[in-house]
Write an enzyme that holds these catalytic residues in place. Structure first.
Site, short mmCIF file in Angstrom:
data_model
loop_
_atom_site.label_atom_id
_atom_site.label_comp_id
_atom_site.label_asym_id
_atom_site.label_seq_id
_atom_site.Cartn_x
_atom_site.Cartn_y
_atom_site.Cartn_z
N HIS A 57 0.84 -1.21 0.00
CA HIS A 57 0.00 0.00 0.00
C HIS A 57 0.87 1.24 0.00
O HIS A 57 2.08 1.17 0.20
CB HIS A 57 -1.00 -0.02 1.15
N HIS A 59 1.44 3.89 1.88
CA HIS A 59 2.00 4.64 3.01
C HIS A 59 3.53 4.69 2.92
O HIS A 59 4.17 3.71 2.55
CB HIS A 59 1.56 4.04 4.34
N ASP A 61 5.92 4.54 4.96
CA ASP A 61 6.75 3.56 5.67
C ASP A 61 6.74 2.19 4.98
O ASP A 61 7.30 1.22 5.50
CB ASP A 61 6.32 3.45 7.15
N HIS A 62 6.10 2.11 3.81
CA HIS A 62 6.12 0.87 3.03
C HIS A 62 6.76 1.05 1.65
O HIS A 62 7.22 0.09 1.05
CB HIS A 62 4.70 0.30 2.90
N HIS A 116 -7.66 -0.19 5.35
CA HIS A 116 -6.56 0.61 5.89
C HIS A 116 -6.26 1.75 4.90
O HIS A 116 -6.17 2.91 5.27
CB HIS A 116 -5.35 -0.28 6.12
N ASP A 135 -0.56 -3.89 6.16
CA ASP A 135 -1.22 -3.33 7.35
C ASP A 135 -2.70 -3.67 7.40
O ASP A 135 -3.50 -2.93 7.97
CB ASP A 135 -1.05 -1.80 7.37
N HIS A 173 4.01 -4.77 10.53
CA HIS A 173 4.54 -4.13 11.74
C HIS A 173 4.62 -5.10 12.92
O HIS A 173 3.83 -6.03 13.01
CB HIS A 173 3.65 -2.96 12.18
ZN ZN Z 1 2.56 0.65 7.92
FE FE Z 2 0.06 1.63 6.56
#
Ligand code: ZN
Ligand code: FE
Length: 260
Positions: A57, A59, A61-62, A116, A135, A173
């Site tokens: 996805h 975001h 942090d990915h 999400h 996530d 995570h």
């Molecule tokens: Zn994440």
């Molecule tokens: Fe996320």
């Protein structure tokens, strides 16, 4: 079909990057990557070069490591959900529900799991019983509902939950310890959950990951999946949910977690 090796690599405070390798051909892919620098060192240490990165996805942090990975390996195949073409760069192959993605002689099916984010996907290797779910589902938890609706997220979790119980779940995570604390607040008498908490506490005290979990275990401990369970329904009822509607039970529990 060949079997798949999965190596887990922690990044940032609590993200996991997964290094996938086809046992037969040795071909390597990464699943998500927030930061390329530590990845270069890890791959060098393992003497591996990836041919692809599979994104779950949009975001940061990915996906933030993607452009540096592509600089280093210009032929890298970058997979992401087709609906996110306006917000994910460097993608070479767009995916949708039901698409098959190959890594050497291993094959995964794309599962669309909105909630999400509206463009979230998971990857399921049926022959290796491996699920990479970003996530959407976490051990004893699930992602926050940022972009989708609660019924959408509920449906996505049930879709993942319907895969074979022995499926190993590799999520985005390390949130397990706090997820378990919340789960016990809505499901305090669940012995499997109490047992899981002691295992998680030991693992984290030794700086060990709690991942992978399995769907068999999640059906015993994850309150976001177990919306048909009387204890979970009771907790949802306390915040006024219509417990005859599984999505409403999910929403009540997810909102409780947001305020936990
Ligand atoms: Zn994440
Ligand atoms: Fe996320």
């Amino acid at each position: 079909m060949s079997q798949l090796n999965v190596t887990l690599f922690p990044q940032l405070a609590d993200n996991y990057v997964y290094i996938l390798q086809c046992q037969e051909t040795g071909e390597v892919a990464l699943v998500d990557c927030p930061d390329a620098e530590p990845m270069f060192a890890k791959l060098e240490e393992l003497n591996l070069a990836p041919s692809a990165i599979w994104l779950t996805h949009h975001h940061w942090d990915h996906i933030n490591g993607t452009s540096d990975l592509v600089k280093r390996w210009p032929n890298l195949t970058v997979y992401a959900y087709e609906g996110d073409s306006h917000r994910i760069d460097k993608v070479t192959n767009w995916l949708k529900e039901g698409d098959k993605v190959r890594l050497g002689n291993c094959e995964a099916e794309v599962i669309f799991t909105p909630g999400h984010t509206l463009g979230h996907i998971a990857y399921h290797f049926a022959d290796s019983n491996v699920l990479l779910c970003g996530d959407t589902m976490f051990a004893a938890g699930c992602g926050r509902v940022f972009e989708g609706t609660f019924p959408q997220m509920h449906e996505s979790l049930q879709k993942l939950g319907a895969l074979p119980p022995k499926t190993k779940v590799y999520c985005g995570h390390e949130y397990t310890a706090s997820n378990v604390r919340f789960a016990l607040s809505v499901d305090p008498n669940n012995e499997a959950l109490q047992q899981f908490q002691s295992e998680v506490t030991t693992a984290r005290a030794n700086n060990q990951p709690t991942i992978p979990t399995t769907l068999a275990l999640e059906w015993k401990v994850n309150p976001f999946l177990r919306v048909g369970n009387p204890a979970i329904q009771q907790a949802a009822k306390a915040s006024g949910a219509d417990i005859s509607d599984p999505a409403a039970v999910f929403e009540a529990i997810r909102r409780q977690k947001d305020n936990f």
